[in-house]
Design a protein around this motif. Structure first.
Motif, PDB file in Angstrom:
ATOM      1  N   PRO A 160       0.846  -1.203   0.000  1.00  0.00           N
ATOM      2  CA  PRO A 160       0.000   0.000   0.000  1.00  0.00           C
ATOM      3  C   PRO A 160       0.885   1.258   0.000  1.00  0.00           C
ATOM      4  CG  PRO A 160      -0.556  -1.488   1.830  1.00  0.00           C
ATOM      5  CD  PRO A 160       0.668  -2.024   1.185  1.00  0.00           C
ATOM      6  N   PRO A 161       0.450   2.330  -0.706  1.00  0.00           N
ATOM      7  CA  PRO A 161       1.279   3.528  -0.838  1.00  0.00           C
ATOM      8  C   PRO A 161       1.716   4.109   0.515  1.00  0.00           C
ATOM      9  CG  PRO A 161      -0.816   3.782  -2.026  1.00  0.00           C
ATOM     10  CD  PRO A 161      -0.815   2.425  -1.441  1.00  0.00           C
ATOM     11  N   ALA A 162       0.807   4.108   1.494  1.00  0.00           N
ATOM     12  CA  ALA A 162       1.144   4.692   2.796  1.00  0.00           C
ATOM     13  C   ALA A 162       2.277   3.901   3.448  1.00  0.00           C
ATOM     14  CB  ALA A 162      -0.081   4.710   3.709  1.00  0.00           C
ATOM     15  N   ARG A 163       2.274   2.582   3.252  1.00  0.00           N
ATOM     16  CA  ARG A 163       3.309   1.728   3.815  1.00  0.00           C
ATOM     17  C   ARG A 163       4.648   2.005   3.128  1.00  0.00           C
ATOM     18  NH1 ARG A 163       3.184  -3.591   5.702  1.00  0.00           N
ATOM     19  NH2 ARG A 163       1.347  -2.864   6.799  1.00  0.00           N
ATOM     20  N   ALA A 164       4.588   2.133   1.794  1.00  0.00           N
ATOM     21  CA  ALA A 164       5.807   2.406   1.029  1.00  0.00           C
ATOM     22  C   ALA A 164       6.419   3.734   1.478  1.00  0.00           C
ATOM     23  CB  ALA A 164       5.493   2.435  -0.463  1.00  0.00           C
ATOM     24  N   ALA A 165       5.572   4.757   1.666  1.00  0.00           N
ATOM     25  CA  ALA A 165       6.058   6.070   2.089  1.00  0.00           C
ATOM     26  C   ALA A 165       6.681   5.986   3.477  1.00  0.00           C
ATOM     27  CB  ALA A 165       4.909   7.075   2.077  1.00  0.00           C
ATOM     28  N   LEU A 166       6.040   5.237   4.347  1.00  0.00           N
ATOM     29  CA  LEU A 166       6.551   5.084   5.719  1.00  0.00           C
ATOM     30  C   LEU A 166       7.934   4.451   5.702  1.00  0.00           C
ATOM     31  CD1 LEU A 166       5.833   5.103   8.863  1.00  0.00           C
ATOM     32  CD2 LEU A 166       5.189   2.723   8.513  1.00  0.00           C
TER      33      LEU A 166
ATOM     34  N   SER B 239       2.856   3.562  23.263  1.00  0.00           N
ATOM     35  CA  SER B 239       3.945   4.524  23.384  1.00  0.00           C
ATOM     36  C   SER B 239       4.683   4.729  22.069  1.00  0.00           C
ATOM     37  CB  SER B 239       4.931   4.021  24.433  1.00  0.00           C
ATOM     38  OG  SER B 239       5.565   2.846  23.945  1.00  0.00           O
ATOM     39  N   GLY B 240       5.489   5.797  22.033  1.00  0.00           N
ATOM     40  CA  GLY B 240       6.349   6.065  20.878  1.00  0.00           C
ATOM     41  C   GLY B 240       7.290   4.909  20.614  1.00  0.00           C
ATOM     42  N   ALA B 241       7.796   4.294  21.689  1.00  0.00           N
ATOM     43  CA  ALA B 241       8.719   3.160  21.524  1.00  0.00           C
ATOM     44  C   ALA B 241       8.017   1.999  20.814  1.00  0.00           C
ATOM     45  CB  ALA B 241       9.231   2.716  22.891  1.00  0.00           C
ATOM     46  N   GLU B 242       6.754   1.795  21.125  1.00  0.00           N
ATOM     47  CA  GLU B 242       6.016   0.707  20.467  1.00  0.00           C
ATOM     48  C   GLU B 242       5.831   0.998  18.976  1.00  0.00           C
ATOM     49  OE1 GLU B 242       3.112   0.787  24.016  1.00  0.00           O
ATOM     50  OE2 GLU B 242       2.552  -1.025  22.917  1.00  0.00           O
ATOM     51  N   ILE B 243       5.600   2.263  18.661  1.00  0.00           N
ATOM     52  CA  ILE B 243       5.443   2.653  17.252  1.00  0.00           C
ATOM     53  C   ILE B 243       6.752   2.414  16.505  1.00  0.00           C
ATOM     54  CG2 ILE B 243       4.970   4.592  15.694  1.00  0.00           C
ATOM     55  CD1 ILE B 243       3.228   5.739  18.060  1.00  0.00           C
ATOM     56  N   VAL B 244       7.853   2.831  17.129  1.00  0.00           N
ATOM     57  CA  VAL B 244       9.163   2.661  16.499  1.00  0.00           C
ATOM     58  C   VAL B 244       9.471   1.169  16.310  1.00  0.00           C
ATOM     59  CG1 VAL B 244      11.651   2.966  16.852  1.00  0.00           C
ATOM     60  CG2 VAL B 244      10.075   4.872  17.289  1.00  0.00           C
ATOM     61  N   ARG B 245       9.129   0.370  17.306  1.00  0.00           N
ATOM     62  CA  ARG B 245       9.370  -1.079  17.191  1.00  0.00           C
ATOM     63  C   ARG B 245       8.585  -1.677  16.021  1.00  0.00           C
ATOM     64  NH1 ARG B 245       9.609  -1.366  22.670  1.00  0.00           N
ATOM     65  NH2 ARG B 245       7.502  -2.147  23.020  1.00  0.00           N
ATOM     66  N   ARG B 246       7.369  -1.223  15.854  1.00  0.00           N
ATOM     67  CA  ARG B 246       6.585  -1.788  14.738  1.00  0.00           C
ATOM     68  C   ARG B 246       7.174  -1.342  13.406  1.00  0.00           C
ATOM     69  NH1 ARG B 246       1.672  -1.251  11.739  1.00  0.00           N
ATOM     70  NH2 ARG B 246       1.594  -3.195  10.545  1.00  0.00           N
ATOM     71  N   ILE B 247       7.652  -0.107  13.332  1.00  0.00           N
ATOM     72  CA  ILE B 247       8.271   0.347  12.074  1.00  0.00           C
ATOM     73  C   ILE B 247       9.497  -0.517  11.768  1.00  0.00           C
ATOM     74  CG2 ILE B 247       9.416   2.274  10.906  1.00  0.00           C
ATOM     75  CD1 ILE B 247       7.632   4.150  12.613  1.00  0.00           C
ATOM     76  N   GLU B 248      10.269  -0.814  12.811  1.00  0.00           N
ATOM     77  CA  GLU B 248      11.428  -1.694  12.615  1.00  0.00           C
ATOM     78  C   GLU B 248      10.980  -3.062  12.118  1.00  0.00           C
ATOM     79  OE1 GLU B 248      13.250  -1.519  16.451  1.00  0.00           O
ATOM     80  OE2 GLU B 248      14.094   0.487  16.047  1.00  0.00           O
TER      81      GLU B 248
ATOM     82  N   TRP C 261       0.394   7.476  15.385  1.00  0.00           N
ATOM     83  CA  TRP C 261       0.583   6.087  14.934  1.00  0.00           C
ATOM     84  C   TRP C 261       0.903   6.105  13.442  1.00  0.00           C
ATOM     85  CZ3 TRP C 261      -3.633   2.330  17.318  1.00  0.00           C
ATOM     86  CH2 TRP C 261      -3.616   2.454  18.718  1.00  0.00           C
ATOM     87  N   VAL C 262       2.096   6.541  13.111  1.00  0.00           N
ATOM     88  CA  VAL C 262       2.465   6.642  11.690  1.00  0.00           C
ATOM     89  C   VAL C 262       2.523   5.269  11.033  1.00  0.00           C
ATOM     90  CG1 VAL C 262       3.704   8.830  11.926  1.00  0.00           C
ATOM     91  CG2 VAL C 262       4.913   6.687  12.329  1.00  0.00           C
ATOM     92  N   ASP C 263       2.637   4.227  11.844  1.00  0.00           N
ATOM     93  CA  ASP C 263       2.730   2.865  11.309  1.00  0.00           C
ATOM     94  C   ASP C 263       1.356   2.254  11.052  1.00  0.00           C
ATOM     95  OD1 ASP C 263       2.323   2.940  14.145  1.00  0.00           O
ATOM     96  OD2 ASP C 263       2.693   0.778  14.206  1.00  0.00           O
TER      97      ASP C 263
END
Lengths: 362, 230
Positions: free
Chosen positions: A188-194, A212-221, B108-110
């Motif tokens: 999906p485009p939003a995923r590609a941009a992320l 938390s922000g840490a959880e968001i960062v972990r999911r991005i990783e 939640w940018v993810d």
């Protein structure tokens, strides 16, 4: 009222039949703590069960089935091996079909036995089939354990396998995940941009709430790691698709699954178990040559079945719910056992439906 | 007997409903004091006005106590299981547009899709030991939507008002609510999932399928339908 009296009489007879087979009769409370059922089944259970509450005990549910309280009782105090039977009302909220009963009598037979899984599966199936003999029913069987084994052994990341495993009981999301992991669905485009962003949190604004922000960062990783992982191979995907489409009489299904096991060798132990079960069923006099097997059977039920699954359906009456259902639920005993577990298999019958079918047959 | 028409008893919804009927030559007015829920109908014979809360109109239609009613699609779908069998949609009125949507913190940018929400919910449950909470008052619609789309590991928590504030107050992680412009969502640092539209709603005229309608009422019903070009 007369029907209800007859249903209860029939239920008592069925329970006596299971007692004669060595089962101990047990009773469970009608009101069950909602928290446990919600934890096990999620929000979906609210769509199926009646919820009530008081200030002291909080939310309670009118027993939607007996399995959970019976497993709890066994894990608390049961000796092994054990066989139980019960009869009583269960309650199911109905919001779509006014013809479906929201309260009906169930009779069940549950076996907790570590010795021989195939034999215990066959025992439960034939006891239930025996109780139903003479009724115009069609039996359906399946085995969630084969699908679970196939997923567990895929040559892909642990995160992907965990996500697929979580959605075995939600075929649509399972399919969508599989297409994505195989590289068949576009990102999906939003995923590609992320994933392309140097600092994905740059435009995030204030982080509010408990996640938390840490959880968001972990999911991005995790998403970056997933994007870097190789797609699930075509031959594995094809193997899974062939597996999911298997629908034959049992001996032919076994043959097909042996073919699938060439591409997906991880299913071999589960297919061996299926073969052993077929033998155990034949030993107990079941005509396995005409018994239907469907690899996807039982995937849309909300139960915790994770191995052998079966159901008995009234011939030519697609409008009726199954007259009996059952299966193996080892994972449920794990979830409720607080570290302990025991292989378990069981089934339930609906005496009210049995009586109704008997009457239309006459 | 007269034919009963249920209309929201206050606010813009009432005013716009009155305007809509006015354009069809039917004059609805509130009578008595501001606090008295009584009304009159001019321009058509045999029709009585019943002023009700918009939230009660679905139930009154389903019970057959009113023949027609004006209320939002969202309320009919939420409150009446198998609503098609109980009420008939006569005309969308072109106002009161609102969408029932699922929204999460903008941070939640993810999370952009339901697929992301599902994955985030699984991780959230593992981290916090409870299911990700979605605050809403539309329990049935939201649960069915999430079941159909295969989202797991969430729980619905009841919120009858100020739902957008529940995330900041940490009584929920996400919300499912009605929005028309998205202004309140933005002010509360929330964003709508790209595939998180549960239902499009607007003020609609409904007819009860169960309300008894005999003799002169049938003539009034036919006349009413003719006047609104149905």
């Amino acid at each position: 009222m007369e029907d209800r009296a007859r249903t209860l009489t029939r239920a008592a007879e069925l329970r006596a039949y299971f007692e004669a087979a060595g089962a101990r009769p047990v009773e469970t409370p009608v009101l069950q703590p909602a928290e446990l059922l919600l934890d096990l089944y999620g929000e979906d259970i609210r769509g199926r069960a009646y919820v009530t509450s008081d200030a002291l005990r909080g939310e309670q549910m009118l027993r939607p089935d007996f399995t959970v309280p019976v497993v709890q009782m066994h894990m608390r105090e049961g000796a092994e091996p054990a066989r139980y039977t019960y009869a009583g009302e269960v309650f199911r909220r109905q919001e779509h079909d006014p013809d479906r009963a929201n309260e009906f009598v169930q009779v069940g037979y549950e076996v907790f036995d570590r010795a021989d899984a195939a034999a215990a599966d066959a025992e439960v199936f034939t006891r239930i089939a025996g109780a139903l003999s003479g009724l115009p029913l069609r039996a359906a069987t399946g085995d969630i354990g084969i699908l679970k084994a196939a997923v567990a052994g895929l040559q892909t990341t642990a995160a992907r396998k965990a996500a697929l495993m979580r959605h075995i009981w939600r075929p649509r999301r399972f399919r969508a995940l599989l297409d994505r992991y195989a590289g068949r669905a576009a990102v999906p485009p939003a995923r590609a941009a992320l994933l392309a962003a140097a600092d994905p949190m740059a435009e995030a604004g204030p982080v509010i709430g408990r996640r938390s922000g840490a959880e968001i960062v972990r999911r991005i990783e995790a998403l970056r790691a997933d994007a870097a992982a190789a797609p699930v191979s075509d031959h594995e995907l094809l193997g899974l698709e062939t597996l999911l489409a298997v629908r034959e009489t049992l001996p032919f299904a076994l043959e097909r699954l042996r073919d699938v096991a060439v591409d997906l060798p991880q299913i071999t132990p589960a297919v061996d178990l299926l073969e052993a079960r077929m033998g155990a069923l034949a030993d107990r006099g079941v005509d396995v040559d005409s018994l239907e097997f469907e690899a996807s059977y039982g995937r849309t039920s909300m139960e915790y079945y994770d191995g052998f699954v079966f159901g008995f359906y009234a011939e030519g009456r697609a409008d009726l719910p199954p007259v009996a259902t059952g299966g193996r639920y080892d994972a449920l005993t794990r979830a409720l056992g607080d570290g302990a577990e025991i292989p378990a298999v069981g089934g339930v019958l609906r005496p009210g439906l049995m009586l109704a079918l008997q009457e239309t047959g006459q | 007997m007269t034919l009963k028409l249920g209309v929201p008893s206050k606010g813009r919804l009432m005013d716009k409903t009155f305007d809509w009927f006015d354009r069809h030559g039917i004059r609805l007015t509130r009578t008595g004091s501001d606090r008295e829920y009584a009304g009159s109908v001019e321009g058509i014979a045999g029709v009585a006005l019943v002023l009700l809360s918009a939230g009660e109109i679905p139930r009154e239609l389903a019970a057959g106590r009113i023949h027609f009613g004006v209320t939002g699609t969202d309320l009919v779908h939420e409150k009446l299981p198998r609503w098609e069998q109980q009420v008939e949609e006569i005309a969308p009125l072109g106002f009161g547009q609102a969408d029932l949507i699922i929204a999460v913190p903008r941070a939640w940018v993810d999370v952009d899709t339901l697929d992301d929400l599902d994955a985030a919910a699984a991780a959230f449950r593992a981290e916090h030991g409870f299911r990700l909470r979605i605050a809403t008052k539309y329990h049935r619609l939201v649960r069915e939507f999430l079941t159909d789309t295969g989202v797991a590991d969430y729980q619905l928590v009841d919120s009858q008002g100020a739902t957008e504030g529940t995330v900041k107050n940490e009584t929920a992680e996400a919300i499912a609510d009605i929005t028309s412009t998205g202004e309140t969502l933005r002010a509360n640092h929330l964003k709508i999932l790209s595939d998180g539209l549960v239902l499009r709603s607007q003020a609609t005229l409904w007819r009860s399928r169960v309300a008894a309608c005999e003799g002169p009422d049938q003539a009034a019903l036919a006349e009413l339908l003719r006047r609104i070009d149905h």
